[in-house]
Design an enzyme around this catalytic site. Structure first.
Site, mmCIF file in Angstrom:
data_model
loop_
_atom_site.group_PDB
_atom_site.id
_atom_site.type_symbol
_atom_site.label_atom_id
_atom_site.label_comp_id
_atom_site.label_asym_id
_atom_site.label_seq_id
_atom_site.Cartn_x
_atom_site.Cartn_y
_atom_site.Cartn_z
ATOM 1 C CB CYS A 1 -23.892 -2.141 70.058
ATOM 2 S SG CYS A 1 -24.213 -3.004 71.561
ATOM 3 C CB VAL B 1 -20.203 -2.747 65.550
ATOM 4 C CG1 VAL B 1 -19.945 -3.732 64.413
ATOM 5 C CG2 VAL B 1 -20.663 -3.491 66.793
#
Lengths: 488, 480
Positions: A132, A136
């Site tokens: 992630c 991001v």
């Protein structure tokens, strides 16, 4: 007493009556409705995240070292998950991004990570995929990896395919797809030679935690005399022998075979939903025929696969497979009485579900609750059509984007005889007092099931034995003395 | 304590040579970073020369986890009557669901929640933020699981990166539900290992839970709390009865099979007994400062350490407890002797190497030694200097100490030192078993346990014997 002291609460005990009430309430229709109304909370999901699937693919090439760009905790979770399921080592490394990575981006981590990983573990390929965090903050993997090669931290000719695999999108099967596409794209670049085929079949197994399945595909090809390359072949990596020597790279698809795969005579994917993008790429770039098959669960789907392979390669179905088909049918007719008319719940990934449902229908069982915790409407349509294709599918329902706590409500309000799925379904099974048949990924509470194929004619016999014998065991263990018999 | 006898073939020089050879295969920068984390043990050296609690060197295949793992998996997950929300994408919650073996009582889904609750972030949550979703899911969770005694909100990487404010959402929902809703900013990218997750969780307990509750009954002179025992494989259930047998009253357990309100009322106890110093020393120190509660480290692995610990605990109380301690020690002595008599002849003189979390390498040494096994190497995934300082005196001179050891290094060390057993984690297990080296998972007790207390030692001894002396190892070498 001060205000702060007044705010201090006594330790409470929940009254027994209240516990009994809630215990009964969670099994009711009313609770089920409330449970199905939730839109934000997910409880006991039956899927994992993209990078897990990417790591499976990355593990399936000879000498390849999966490389995780992002937080180190993710890497440990993926490795642990594979090691628990296969009871095998699961090598993968990571560039351990931390707070400064979040601020400045992960390029420095990637540089250092690639340099160390290459020096220590001497891989033939470093497939890179993300967690992630870099997704991001928007890390540019393409540029970072190019820069690493420019700085000569790793050899310029070392294959370093990469895939963006954010966990907030899709599931492990999509990560599988993204990484496989990227690896094939990388390895086959400039390898296409017009009119000079290898004559081989490329097999893509898809996200399959059962190495027995992979070996069954290969055995079938060998029986049919079809030369093949299995792409992302984890069978010898995630199921290697114990001979006193640990091998970091015990097997996998050879890099040169993967590169040559672009000139194959045909490419088949055994799983539609975990290879959608890979097959798009293959359809555009690869030579030869391309086919997406249904996972060969049960007799009919195995027939379909064999006929397709026979057609693609102009090879007859060998006697041995004809014999195996007859054996499977023999087993199924012999044991049909133990499954016929029984209702089952099934949970898993889309392709597995289609296969298991097809097998249950063949046996005259009802796949009563079919639940996929992350799937598209297209999948639901396909499943509904499959259920409609058989009278035994009548009354069965397919639920998508629901979790195992939804499943618990279904089992409590509309009971079935057994549930088929991965280990995570064991809580729902226990609450419903029904057996769990472990088919899927991960299986972290039983040994060796991942070695025993569930596809092909052999797989049909294996599944049938597992299911029928369990019901017979239950009967023997629970029946009163006067009903305890020698024969079943 | 007397220094341990040197182990045959192991000297400071031989160990330093092994370290140098191992480092030599690494790129220069990695060598420089890794060198301070590896050393030959000097039992009397203080502080221990090995450096710790530093960033993982990228690319080396470390075994470490993250802050979220330390928070959710270690500290929060075992509290049985709370709902623990893995806030963020689906993976973290799934991988940490049921994979630590922190057993708990209760009715799952009714009074206990050994489950995976997650907000399953999608792309839109990253773009628009997840605070509203969090609010909604807390309401949904409370409605569907009404007997929960509170919730923890454990944030995963993206939550911190997109700037969500779980603290204000938690505050709002705590007021609305009139139940504990505890935010814990334990994003995986924070810190260098699980360790920061422990610390952040301790701080959350300090700020949101401790002192918020009181026991109905009057405080007694023998009230204690068990801190840092997570009930792996039922350890708490093996340790607690011993403490009760010596006359103490265990008012709360942090956090194995724990109940949150009792944790919140712990400030009334007379003594905190801490098992896992690494993950919970912070709260012991808070309770000491704020409520004058003394704390004591104890070790219930193996009869020698149990006896030592029981006597030290007795010293904190009156003669009644001291007498009970002696009675209990006497009572279990024959049983422990028979365990040792049964297994020691088969294990005496064997060696083992350990690499576990932040406590077990040093705490289990005594239990191995009770069985005649010497420890030739030990290290931790996420320990700090104070852990290594506590380890050095427990190891013989020249033995190998390794911090955050990489797979590459540990393989070399094991290859050279040839221990009869390696005790480490799931990621290491099969690497060594392929090489024909007996192995036990020492995080999860390899799906066995408990290993604490008198009951636990029987199981520990059986398991270690089984691992080392299994006839299956004799089959590894093929005759052809």
């Amino acid at each position: 007493m001060s205000a702060a002291e007044a705010a201090v609460k006594f330790v409470t005990e929940t009254p027994e009556k209240e516990i009994t009430r809630v215990k009964e309430w969670i099994n009711t229709e009313e609770y089920k409705e409330k449970n199905f109304e939730r839109t934000a909370l997910v409880v006991n999901p039956a899927h994992a995240c993209q990078p897990l699937g990417a790591q499976m693919v990355a593990t399936g090439f000879e000498g390849a070292l999966p490389f995780i760009h992002g937080s180190q905790g993710c890497a440990s979770y993926f490795r642990s998950t594979f090691s628990r399921h296969y009871r095998e080592p699961s090598a993968a490394t990571c560039d351990a991004m931390t707070e400064d990575g979040a601020v400045f981006g992960g390029q420095n981590n990637l540089f250092e990570g690639l340099e160390n990983a290459y020096a220590l573990y001497k891989p033939t390929m470093i497939p890179v995929f993300t967690t992630c965090m870099p997704e991001v903050i928007g890390d540019d993997l393409n540029a970072y990896i190019k820069n690493a090669k420019k700085k000569e931290l790793i050899p310029a000719d070392l294959p370093t395919p990469y895939a963006n695999t954010p966990s907030f999108n899709g599931t492990h099967i999509h990560g599988y797809d993204a990484m496989l596409r990227s690896i094939l794209q990388d390895l086959t670049t400039d390898k296409k030679i017009e009119d000079k085929g290898t004559g081989k079949l490329n097999i893509i197994p898809g996200f399959d935690g059962n190495v027995g399945n992979l070996r069954e595909y290969k055995r079938i090809c060998e029986l049919m005399g079809i030369p093949y390359t299995m792409l992302a072949d984890v069978s010898d990596v995630f199921d290697s022998g114990c001979d006193g020597e640990y091998k970091l790279y015990p097997g996998g698809t050879k890099i040169e075979d993967a590169a040559e795969s672009i000139n194959g005579k045909a490419t088949v994917s055994m799983m539609k939903y975990s290879t959608l993008n890979t097959m798009k790429f293959i359809n555009c770039e690869y030579s030869g025929a391309k086919e997406v098959l249904s996972m060969p669960f049960g007799v009919k789907k195995t027939d379909e696969m064999l006929l397709k392979l026979s057609e693609l390669f102009g090879k007859p179905i060998p006697e041995q497979l004809k014999k195996e088909r007859a054996l499977a049918v023999d087993a199924m007719t012999d044991a049909h009485q133990y499954l016929h008319g029984l209702k089952f719940a099934v949970v898993g990934d889309p392709d597995y579900l289609l296969g298991i449902v097809s097998f249950l229908l063949e046996m005259g069982a009802h796949p009563w609750h079919v639940l996929c915790s992350r799937a598209t409407k297209k999948f639901k349509k396909e499943m509904d059509a499959l259920l409609e294709s058989s009278p035994f599918g009548e009354g069965c329902t397919c639920y998508i984007n629901k979790d195992l706590w939804h499943m618990r409500s279904l089992l409590a309000t509309d009971p079935v005889a057994g549930i088929i799925g991965d280990t995570h379904a064991k809580f729902a099974a226990r609450d419903a007092k029904i057996p769990l048949f472990r088919i899927g990924f991960p299986i972290i509470d039983r040994v060796n099931l991942h070695r025993s194929p569930v596809v092909g004619y052999t797989g049909a016999i294996n599944m049938l034995s597992m299911i029928a014998n369990k019901f017979l065991d239950i009967k023997d263990e629970t029946c009163e003395d006067q009903w305890f018999e020698m024969m079943r | 304590m007397a220094e341990r006898k040197p182990i045959k073939g192991i000297t400071i020089e031989s160990t330093e040579k092994l370290i140098a050879e191992t480092l030599a295969e690494m790129p220069e920068k990695a060598q420089k970073k890794r060198a301070p984390h590896l050393g030959a043990n000097e039992p009397s050296a203080s502080p221990c020369a090995v450096k710790s609690n530093k960033k993982v060197v990228p690319g080396i295949m470390s075994q470490r986890g993250c802050a979220y793992a330390g928070a959710k998996g270690v500290v929060w997950g075992p509290i049985r009557d709370m709902i623990h929300i893995s806030h963020g994408p689906v993976g973290c919650g799934v991988y940490s669901w049921g994979t630590r073996r922190n057993l708990m009582q209760g009715i799952p889904g009714v009074t206990s929640f050994p489950m995976d609750f997650t907000s399953d972030f999608q792309e839109r949550d990253i773009v628009y933020g997840g605070d509203l979703k969090l609010e909604k899911l807390i309401r949904e969770a409370d409605e569907l699981f009404p007997l929960n005694k509170g919730m923890s909100v454990l944030s995963e990487c993206p939550v911190g990166l997109i700037g969500d404010d779980i603290n204000s959402t938690a505050r709002k929902m705590e007021k609305e539900l009139d139940k504990l809703v505890v935010p814990c900013n334990c994003e995986g990218f924070r810190g260098v290992s699980q360790s920061l997750g422990h610390h952040i969780s301790n701080d959350s307990i300090r700020d949101h839970i401790i002192g918020k509750f009181k026991f109905k009954e009057e405080a007694g002179p023998y009230d204690i709390a068990l801190i840092g025992d997570y009930n792996i494989g039922g350890d708490v259930w093996a340790a607690k009865p011993i403490l009760e047998e010596i006359g103490l009253t265990v008012k709360s357990v942090w956090t194995g099979d724990g109940e949150v309100e009792k944790i919140g009322a712990t400030h009334s106890v007379k003594l905190n007994l801490i098992h896992c110093y690494r993950s919970m020393n912070y709260m012991c120190k808070v309770m000491e400062e704020k409520w004058n509660i003394p704390w004591l480290e104890y070790n219930f692995f193996g009869p020698t350490k149990i006896e030592e610990s029981l006597r030290a605990i007795g010293e904190m109380f009156d003669d009644k407890i001291k007498k009970n301690v002696e009675k209990v020690i006497k009572k279990y002595k024959p049983e422990m002797k028979s365990v040792v008599d049964q297994y020691k002849p088969r294990l005496d003189g064997k060696t083992a190497m350990l690499f576990v979390g932040g406590l077990r390498p040093r705490h289990t040494i005594g239990a191995y030694e009770d069985l005649g096994i010497q420890i030739t190497g030990a290290g931790y995934e996420f320990a700090h200097q104070d852990d290594y300082d506590r380890t050095a005196p427990e190891m013989a001179k020249g033995t190998l100490i390794y911090d955050d050891v990489s797979e590459f290094e540990l393989e070399k060390f094991v290859e050279e030192l040839k221990p009869d057993l390696v005790g480490s984690g799931i990621k290491e297990k099969y690497v060594f078993q392929k090489a024909g080296i007996p192995f036990r998972q020492m995080h999860s007790w390899d799906y066995s346990g408990p290993y604490h207390g008198y009951e636990g030692f029987k199981i520990f001894a059986r398991d270690i014997d089984m691992a080392i002396n299994s006839p299956t190892w004799d089959l590894v070498k093929s005759p052809f």
